[in-house]
Design a protein around this motif. Structure first.
Motif, PDB file in Angstrom:
ATOM      1  N   HIS A  95       3.868 -27.781  -0.962  1.00  0.00           N
ATOM      2  CA  HIS A  95       5.262 -27.810  -0.515  1.00  0.00           C
ATOM      3  C   HIS A  95       5.526 -28.821   0.596  1.00  0.00           C
ATOM      4  N   ILE A  96       4.574 -29.701   0.841  1.00  0.00           N
ATOM      5  CA  ILE A  96       4.788 -30.742   1.851  1.00  0.00           C
ATOM      6  C   ILE A  96       5.720 -31.797   1.263  1.00  0.00           C
ATOM      7  N   ASP A  97       6.725 -32.178   2.031  1.00  0.00           N
ATOM      8  CA  ASP A  97       7.593 -33.286   1.642  1.00  0.00           C
ATOM      9  C   ASP A  97       6.947 -34.550   2.219  1.00  0.00           C
ATOM     10  N   TRP A  98       6.180 -35.235   1.404  1.00  0.00           N
ATOM     11  CA  TRP A  98       5.336 -36.340   1.849  1.00  0.00           C
ATOM     12  C   TRP A  98       6.143 -37.503   2.403  1.00  0.00           C
ATOM     13  N   GLU A  99       7.369 -37.673   1.961  1.00  0.00           N
ATOM     14  CA  GLU A  99       8.194 -38.767   2.461  1.00  0.00           C
ATOM     15  C   GLU A  99       8.897 -38.400   3.768  1.00  0.00           C
ATOM     16  N   ARG A 100       9.490 -37.232   3.821  1.00  0.00           N
ATOM     17  CA  ARG A 100      10.210 -36.821   5.031  1.00  0.00           C
ATOM     18  C   ARG A 100       9.270 -36.562   6.198  1.00  0.00           C
TER      19      ARG A 100
END
Length: 167
Positions: free
Chosen positions: A109-114
């Motif tokens: 669930h990590i938002d790699w871009e944000r």
């Protein structure tokens, strides 16, 4: 599959179907009704918002005289293309990153871009060389370097160590 459809690999089959119907001057709604399908469902497929089922694909292929399996194969190629795009953009290779790096987070669930600054900082504070190299590959050396310069990590030059060994 018919050779004329080879050029459509990776394109939604609904778009190909729409072109085929227009080429034959067949109206979408009457065609959908002739197949005993809801026009709204058919429209969603034509616009590329919905996948085409095997059963519907066979009905359409029979009605239009297309080679059996053409639309199903196009759907499969489209699905493959979407998965490849998603994999290449969305996450680094999670098999390379140490599990202990993100022990307190659901890594799926990590938002790699944000959250790229926090990810980069954590990897360069706690990760090994493989972890660091994967993050550099995923984000690019420039973005990693900029993120590290804005963080409290003292030596952002360490990201170029692996590049220097190839000289």
């Amino acid at each position: 599959m018919i050779r004329q459809f080879d050029k459509y690999k990776g394109i939604h089959p609904g778009i190909v179907l729409d072109r085929e119907l227009k080429k034959r001057s067949i109206k979408q709604r009457p065609f959908a009704l002739s197949l005993e399908e809801h026009p709204q469902t058919f429209n969603a497929i034509i616009k590329g918002k919905r996948g085409i089922s095997t059963a519907l694909a066979l009905k359409i292929e029979r009605e239009l005289g297309l080679e059996e399996g053409t639309l199903v194969i196009l759907q499969a190629y489209y699905d493959i293309q979407k998965i490849k795009e998603k994999e290449s953009k969305s996450t680094p290779n999670l098999h390379i990153l140490s599990k202990a790096l993100f022990w307190d987070t659901d890594i799926q669930h990590i938002d790699w871009e944000r959250q790229y600054r926090a990810v980069i900082q954590r990897v360069f504070e706690r990760g090994n060389e493989n972890d660091k190299n994967e993050i550099i590959r995923f984000y690019g050396a420039e973005k990693v370097s900029q993120a590290l310069q804005k963080s409290n990590i003292r030596n952002p030059y360490t990201i170029y160590r692996s590049d220097k060994t190839t000289d």
